[in-house]
Design a protein around this motif. Structure first.
Motif, PDB file in Angstrom:
ATOM      1  N   THR A 103      -8.604   1.604   5.228  1.00 51.70           N
ATOM      2  CA  THR A 103      -8.846   3.010   4.931  1.00 51.70           C
ATOM      3  C   THR A 103      -7.865   3.834   5.755  1.00 51.70           C
ATOM      4  O   THR A 103      -7.546   3.483   6.899  1.00 51.70           O
ATOM      5  CB  THR A 103     -10.298   3.426   5.201  1.00 51.70           C
ATOM      6  N   ARG A 106      -6.183  10.515   3.415  1.00 50.43           N
ATOM      7  CA  ARG A 106      -6.192  10.856   1.991  1.00 50.43           C
ATOM      8  C   ARG A 106      -4.840  11.372   1.509  1.00 50.43           C
ATOM      9  O   ARG A 106      -4.537  11.311   0.320  1.00 50.43           O
ATOM     10  CB  ARG A 106      -7.269  11.909   1.724  1.00 50.43           C
ATOM     11  N   TRP A 128      -6.848  -0.505  -5.478  1.00 49.40           N
ATOM     12  CA  TRP A 128      -7.794   0.526  -5.052  1.00 49.40           C
ATOM     13  C   TRP A 128      -9.233   0.076  -5.266  1.00 49.40           C
ATOM     14  O   TRP A 128      -9.610  -0.349  -6.356  1.00 49.40           O
ATOM     15  CB  TRP A 128      -7.539   1.826  -5.813  1.00 49.40           C
ATOM     16  N   GLY A 130     -11.790   2.293  -4.185  1.00 50.85           N
ATOM     17  CA  GLY A 130     -12.451   3.556  -4.459  1.00 50.85           C
ATOM     18  C   GLY A 130     -12.404   4.463  -3.245  1.00 50.85           C
ATOM     19  O   GLY A 130     -11.637   4.248  -2.303  1.00 50.85           O
ATOM     20  N   SER A 131     -13.245   5.479  -3.268  1.00 58.58           N
ATOM     21  CA  SER A 131     -13.352   6.419  -2.150  1.00 58.58           C
ATOM     22  C   SER A 131     -14.830   6.704  -1.908  1.00 58.58           C
ATOM     23  O   SER A 131     -15.585   6.935  -2.856  1.00 58.58           O
ATOM     24  CB  SER A 131     -12.614   7.725  -2.454  1.00 58.58           C
ATOM     25  N   SER A 134     -15.702  12.041  -2.689  1.00 60.22           N
ATOM     26  CA  SER A 134     -14.791  12.795  -3.549  1.00 60.22           C
ATOM     27  C   SER A 134     -14.900  14.290  -3.228  1.00 60.22           C
ATOM     28  O   SER A 134     -14.517  15.134  -4.020  1.00 60.22           O
ATOM     29  CB  SER A 134     -15.112  12.546  -5.028  1.00 60.22           C
ATOM     30  N   LEU A 278      -9.978  11.739  -3.374  1.00 55.54           N
ATOM     31  CA  LEU A 278     -10.055  10.426  -2.740  1.00 55.54           C
ATOM     32  C   LEU A 278     -10.118  10.615  -1.233  1.00 55.54           C
ATOM     33  O   LEU A 278      -9.317  10.091  -0.471  1.00 55.54           O
ATOM     34  CB  LEU A 278      -8.878   9.538  -3.144  1.00 55.54           C
ATOM     35  N   PRO A 281     -10.509   7.069   1.254  1.00 52.42           N
ATOM     36  CA  PRO A 281     -10.041   5.996   0.372  1.00 52.42           C
ATOM     37  C   PRO A 281     -10.095   4.613   1.014  1.00 52.42           C
ATOM     38  O   PRO A 281      -9.890   4.462   2.222  1.00 52.42           O
ATOM     39  CB  PRO A 281      -8.592   6.405   0.090  1.00 52.42           C
ATOM     40  N   GLU A 327     -10.823   5.918 -10.867  1.00 54.25           N
ATOM     41  CA  GLU A 327     -10.771   7.367 -10.647  1.00 54.25           C
ATOM     42  C   GLU A 327      -9.765   7.730  -9.562  1.00 54.25           C
ATOM     43  O   GLU A 327      -9.094   8.771  -9.657  1.00 54.25           O
ATOM     44  CB  GLU A 327     -12.166   7.880 -10.290  1.00 54.25           C
ATOM     45  N   VAL A 328      -9.658   6.896  -8.536  1.00 56.36           N
ATOM     46  CA  VAL A 328      -8.628   7.115  -7.522  1.00 56.36           C
ATOM     47  C   VAL A 328      -7.247   7.064  -8.171  1.00 56.36           C
ATOM     48  O   VAL A 328      -6.390   7.932  -7.925  1.00 56.36           O
ATOM     49  CB  VAL A 328      -8.727   6.058  -6.399  1.00 56.36           C
TER      50      VAL A 328
END
Length: 357
Positions: A103, A106, A128, A130-131, A134, A278, A281, A327-328
């Motif tokens: 991580t 961002r 990726w 994800g995060s 958001s 993100l 992340p 989505e990232v």
């Protein structure tokens, strides 16, 4: 004959389903066999105690339960260059077998896309997961001391007046880049002193009056320095960033979009705000085997539905508004699709900020 044909069709469908289930089970078994008894290293691009570290350690306490084979998750802090050291390591040196995830800031995808020469990675090639946030319930705030020489937006915009002295860590860190955007888009007289080792050092520098303030996420303040939010703390917020509307806990603090001087300034702000989709992340290196990559991504999202995780996140007061890897990737594509002249302007602005204005 029709009845026989129909029965044959049903049998073929059932057989195909059984084969698919068997194949999926074999893949799951292969992933479980790989991870059983192993350690997954979770690299954090900052030192202990800051917002990214809080999220990483929270994830680490629960993630292993959802990865087939239940590996142990070990957090490793790798501070340096506003987390650029960590993401460069992830992209170029970390094992690509699914035993390392990370991580980091961002803003890292943004600085890579605009062509920062120190960003030796393509964010579109990372794996990726994800995060964790958001920014659905969060805000990035410019906090300043109430006893600073500059105590309002009007004073910060005054020509020839004293600057508002802010602190940051390193190139690519959100606080530094947001300060540059606010200075340019809102016409604020800001002086950035970069090079602090981590978020805790910045909080301490403001408390000791070495700095007038800093830009920082609300959730990070809530979880690591909540005293700033108490009445009579000597701190107040001047601007909120990464918000299309005002955060309900700060109804009297204007958003950067509201304060933008013109449409060009607003466009710059909106580009700089995309990375907040993100906000926390998590990624693995490029080219992780597909079955392990899928297992890691599924486990990451599953953690955010876990009752124990949610209870602990609530006690830590961190924002839980997760998005998945797809989505990232879409948010990163939005950055890459920005008008070239806007990306070039952002690159020039951040390069000037690195120069120390």
């Amino acid at each position: 004959m029709k009845a026989v044909s129909h029965s044959r069709c049903i049998a073929q469908v059932l057989l195909a389903g059984i084969v698919a289930l068997a194949a999926n089970a074999a893949l799951a078994d292969a992933v479980a066999d790989f991870y059983k008894g192993r350690q997954v290293n979770l690299v954090v691009g900052y030192g202990p105690g800051g917002g990214y570290d809080v999220y990483a350690r929270l994830i680490a306490r629960h993630l292993g339960r959802y990865i087939p084979g239940n590996p142990s998750i070990v957090v490793q802090n790798m501070p340096g260059a506003g987390s650029l050291r960590a993401v460069n390591y992830l992209a170029n040196a970390a094992p690509k077998d699914g035993t390392v995830i990370a991580t980091f800031a961002r803003d890292m995808p943004l600085i890579a896309i605009i062509g920062n020469p120190n960003a030796r990675f393509d964010p579109r090639k990372l794996t990726w997961l994800g995060s964790s946030s958001s920014y659905g319930n969060d805000a990035y705030l410019l906090f300043t001391r109430t006893d600073a020489r500059v105590t309002s937006i009007a004073e910060a915009r005054r020509a020839g007046g004293p600057p508002l002295v802010l602190g940051g860590t390193a190139e690519g860190a959100s606080g530094n880049d947001v300060s540059a955007v606010l200075r340019d888009a809102l016409g604020l007289n800001l002086k950035m002193i970069a090079g602090y080792p981590d978020s805790n050092a910045l909080f301490l520098a403001v408390d000791r009056k070495e700095l007038d303030g800093r830009c920082v996420g609300l959730s990070a303040v809530q979880s690591t320095h909540a005293e700033w939010l108490r009445p009579g703390s000597g701190m107040h917020a001047l601007v909120q960033f990464a918000r299309a509307t005002r955060h309900p806990e700060f109804p009297d603090v204007p958003t950067a979009r509201e304060l933008a001087r013109n449409e060009a300034a607003r466009a710059l702000i909106e580009l700089a705000e995309i990375p907040y989709a993100l906000s926390r992340p998590f990624a693995a290196p490029p080219d992780v085997p597909e079955d392990r990559a899928a297992a890691l991504a599924a486990a990451f999202l599953a953690v955010h539905r876990d009752a124990q995780y949610l209870d602990e996140a609530g006690r830590l007061k961190v924002d839980v508004s997760p998005i998945g890897g797809e989505e990232v990737a879409r948010a990163i594509s939005r950055i890459a699709a920005a008008p070239p002249e806007l990306l070039d302007y952002m690159k020039k602005l951040l390069a000037e900020n690195k120069g120390g204005g």
